[in-house]
Design a protein around this motif. Structure first.
Motif, short mmCIF file in Angstrom:
data_model
loop_
_atom_site.label_atom_id
_atom_site.label_comp_id
_atom_site.label_asym_id
_atom_site.label_seq_id
_atom_site.Cartn_x
_atom_site.Cartn_y
_atom_site.Cartn_z
N GLN A 98 0.83 -1.20 0.00
CA GLN A 98 0.00 0.00 0.00
C GLN A 98 0.87 1.26 0.00
O GLN A 98 0.52 2.26 -0.63
CB GLN A 98 -0.91 -0.01 1.23
CG GLN A 98 -1.68 1.27 1.48
CD GLN A 98 -2.71 1.58 0.41
OE1 GLN A 98 -3.08 0.70 -0.35
NE2 GLN A 98 -3.16 2.83 0.34
N LEU A 99 2.03 1.20 0.68
CA LEU A 99 2.91 2.37 0.72
C LEU A 99 3.46 2.70 -0.65
O LEU A 99 3.89 3.82 -0.89
CB LEU A 99 4.07 2.12 1.69
CG LEU A 99 3.71 1.95 3.16
CD1 LEU A 99 4.98 1.74 3.98
CD2 LEU A 99 2.96 3.16 3.68
N HIS A 100 3.47 1.74 -1.56
CA HIS A 100 3.98 1.99 -2.89
C HIS A 100 2.95 2.62 -3.82
O HIS A 100 3.30 3.02 -4.93
CB HIS A 100 4.50 0.69 -3.51
CG HIS A 100 5.94 0.41 -3.20
ND1 HIS A 100 6.97 0.96 -3.93
CD2 HIS A 100 6.52 -0.32 -2.23
CE1 HIS A 100 8.12 0.55 -3.43
NE2 HIS A 100 7.88 -0.22 -2.40
N HIS A 101 1.69 2.68 -3.42
CA HIS A 101 0.71 3.37 -4.24
C HIS A 101 1.17 4.82 -4.42
O HIS A 101 1.47 5.50 -3.42
CB HIS A 101 -0.67 3.35 -3.58
CG HIS A 101 -1.36 2.02 -3.68
ND1 HIS A 101 -2.65 1.89 -4.11
CD2 HIS A 101 -0.92 0.77 -3.44
CE1 HIS A 101 -2.98 0.62 -4.12
NE2 HIS A 101 -1.94 -0.09 -3.71
N PRO A 102 1.25 5.32 -5.64
CA PRO A 102 1.72 6.70 -5.83
C PRO A 102 0.94 7.72 -5.02
O PRO A 102 1.52 8.70 -4.55
CB PRO A 102 1.52 6.91 -7.33
CG PRO A 102 1.66 5.55 -7.92
CD PRO A 102 1.04 4.62 -6.92
N GLU A 103 -0.36 7.49 -4.83
CA GLU A 103 -1.15 8.44 -4.05
C GLU A 103 -0.61 8.56 -2.62
O GLU A 103 -0.74 9.61 -1.99
CB GLU A 103 -2.62 7.99 -3.99
CG GLU A 103 -3.33 7.97 -5.32
CD GLU A 103 -3.26 6.63 -6.02
OE1 GLU A 103 -4.17 6.31 -6.80
OE2 GLU A 103 -2.27 5.89 -5.80
N VAL A 104 -0.04 7.48 -2.10
CA VAL A 104 0.52 7.47 -0.74
C VAL A 104 2.00 7.84 -0.76
O VAL A 104 2.46 8.72 -0.03
CB VAL A 104 0.32 6.09 -0.08
CG1 VAL A 104 0.97 6.05 1.29
CG2 VAL A 104 -1.17 5.75 0.02
N GLN A 113 6.12 12.29 0.34
CA GLN A 113 7.39 12.94 0.05
C GLN A 113 7.21 14.35 -0.51
O GLN A 113 8.09 14.89 -1.17
CB GLN A 113 8.20 12.07 -0.92
CG GLN A 113 8.50 10.70 -0.33
CD GLN A 113 9.60 9.97 -1.07
OE1 GLN A 113 10.60 10.56 -1.48
NE2 GLN A 113 9.44 8.67 -1.23
N GLY A 114 6.05 14.94 -0.21
CA GLY A 114 5.84 16.35 -0.50
C GLY A 114 5.27 16.66 -1.86
O GLY A 114 5.21 17.83 -2.26
N PHE A 115 4.82 15.65 -2.62
CA PHE A 115 4.22 15.89 -3.91
C PHE A 115 2.71 16.16 -3.75
O PHE A 115 2.08 15.69 -2.82
CB PHE A 115 4.39 14.68 -4.84
CG PHE A 115 5.78 14.53 -5.41
CD1 PHE A 115 6.07 14.94 -6.70
CD2 PHE A 115 6.79 13.94 -4.65
CE1 PHE A 115 7.34 14.79 -7.23
CE2 PHE A 115 8.07 13.79 -5.18
CZ PHE A 115 8.34 14.22 -6.47
#
Length: 231
Positions: free
Chosen positions: A103-109, A114-116
Motif C-alpha cells: 500500500q505504501l507503494h501506491h503513488p497516491e501514498v 514525500q511532498g508531492f
C-alpha cells in the motif's frame, strides 16, 4: 436453571465463533505454490528500442524496518530511454503475503508522503495484446516545485489485474474465502520533462513493448492469469 443454561449456550456460541474464525482465516500462501520469482533476474534491462539509463531519481517509500523487510519481499527499479530521448522510470514492488508495505507503494501514498501534490487521478484500460484482456491501469500526475511527473500504475493480486485499492481489498477477501493469502505486485511507470498528454502516450508504448518482450512466466507475474482470475 434457566440462567445457567443461557450462560452455557453463550459459552458454546463464543467457542463456535472462535473455531469458525480459525477455520475461515486463510493460511495458505499462494506464493509458496511456485518457485520464488526473482524480479532482478527476469525484469529486462533493455528491450526493443528501449535502452538502459542509470542514476535516475526514482521515488520510493522509506526503507523498511526489519519486520517490514521480512513481510515485504522485493523491490526493483529501472530507467529506460527511447530513440527520441524520452526517459521512462519503472518501479516494481512485490510482497508474497500482501503486507501493508505494498500500500505504501501506491503513488497516491508514496508521493504525497514525500511532498508531492497528486492530481488528475483516473482509471483506464490499455490494450497490449489482441489475445489478452486490456490492462486495468490508474493514471495521475505528481507535482513538487518544478518536477511534474505523470504516472501510470497497475497491480497484480493473485491471478488478477487490479488498478484500485478497493479492488485489492475485495480480491484479498475473495481469495481469503478460498483459504488463500494472495501475493501481489505493483508496477509504476513514470516520465519527467514531458507534458502529461504526450507522457501517457509514451508510457502506453513502453508498457506495450515491455509486456510483449518478456517470456510468458514473467508476463503472468506482471498481469496475472485471466483464466484463473476471480474478478
Amino acid at each position: 436453571m434457566a440462567r445457567s443454561t443461557n450462560v452455557l449456550l453463550a459459552c458454546v456460541a463464543m467457542l463456535a465463533a472462535m473455531l469458525l474464525a480459525v477455520v475461515m482465516t486463510p493460511h495458505k500462501l499462494m506464493a509458496r505454490t511456485h518457485d520464488v520469482f526473482d524480479i532482478e533476474k527476469h525484469l529486462p534491462t533493455q528491450f526493443g528500442d528501449w535502452k538502459p539509463v542509470e542514476g535516475l531519481n526514482v521515488i520510493a517509500p522509506a526503507p523498511p524496518d526489519s519486520l517490514e523487510r521480512e513481510l515485504y519481499n522485493q523491490e526493483a527499479s529501472r530507467g529506460f530511454v527511447d530513440p527520441d530521448g524520452n526517459t521512462v522510470m519503472l518501479m516494481v514492488a512485490y510482497g508474497e503475503s500482501q503486507s501493508d508495505r505494498l500500500q505504501l507503494h501506491h503513488p497516491e501514498v508514496c508521493y504525497t508522503a514525500q511532498g508531492f501534490r497528486v492530481s488528475a487521478t483516473s482509471s483506464g484500460r490499455l490494450a497490449y495484446s489482441s489475445s489478452a484482456p486490456q490492462l486495468k491501469v490508474t493514471r495521475l500526475i505528481a507535482t513538487r516545485e518544478d518536477r511534474i511527473e505523470p504516472i501510470t500504475y497497475w497491480m497484480r493480486i493473485g491471478y488478477d489485474n487490479s488498478n484500485s485499492n478497493w479492488a485489492r481489498q475485495a480480491l484479498k477477501l475473495q481469495y481469503g474465502l478460498r483459504g488463500w493469502i494472495p501475493d501481489g505486485a505493483l508496477f509504476r511507470v513514470s516520465t519527467i520533462g514531458v507534458p502529461p498528454g504526450e507522457s501517457f502516450k509514451i508510457q502506453d508504448k513502453f508498457i506495450h513493448d515491455l509486456l510483449n518482450s518478456v517470456d510468458p512466466d514473467t508476463r503472468e507475474f506482471m498481469v496475472g492469469d485471466p483464466g484463473r482470475a476471480l474478478l
